[in-house]
Design an enzyme around this catalytic site. Sequence first.
Site, PDB file in Angstrom:
ATOM      1  CB  ILE A  31     -75.944 -17.734  17.451  1.00  0.00           C
ATOM      2  CG1 ILE A  31     -76.206 -19.227  17.578  1.00  0.00           C
ATOM      3  CG2 ILE A  31     -77.231 -16.931  17.574  1.00  0.00           C
ATOM      4  CD1 ILE A  31     -76.690 -19.635  18.965  1.00  0.00           C
ATOM      5  CG  HIS A 100     -73.525  -6.682  21.166  1.00  0.00           C
ATOM      6  ND1 HIS A 100     -74.484  -6.500  22.139  1.00  0.00           N
ATOM      7  CD2 HIS A 100     -74.206  -6.831  20.002  1.00  0.00           C
ATOM      8  CE1 HIS A 100     -75.685  -6.554  21.585  1.00  0.00           C
ATOM      9  NE2 HIS A 100     -75.542  -6.748  20.285  1.00  0.00           N
TER      10      HIS A 100
END
Length: 118
Positions: A31, A100
């Site tokens: 994002i 991640h």
Amino acid sequence: MITDVFCKILNKELPADIVAEDDNWLAINDINPQAPVHVLIMPKKHLTDVCAATQDDAKLLGELLMAANKIAKKLGLEEKGFRLIINHGEHGGQLVPHLHIHLLGGKRLGPKIIAESK
Ligand code: 5GP
């Protein structure tokens, strides 16, 4: 109950820009990208961080690296190069407590992988 933001994305409770998906992982665009390509590759299984993985997760960890391999090639990054990063914990700068891999590329990245914060 596990309520980190990536679990919410995996549960479709929050939207995300999906780059690729397989049975055991999801890849989305960050994002707040730090490079022209900034993809986050996460396991669908909740693992807080790399140290939460056990030997039973070895195949899954391999799948995450193979996901990075495939996505980097698909995005045309193989020739010029790219960088993979896994942050862990406070000193590692980990913000989201769901394992991640950052896949960064699309420009020449800075020479330093260590930037000390004050
Ligand atoms: P960390 O610092 O935990 O290794 O990285 C977390 C990353 O997740 C950051 O680069 C941040 O911009 C990204 N991020 C945080 N919240 C969201 C979100 O809701 N959606 C997406 N796509 N990325 C997020």
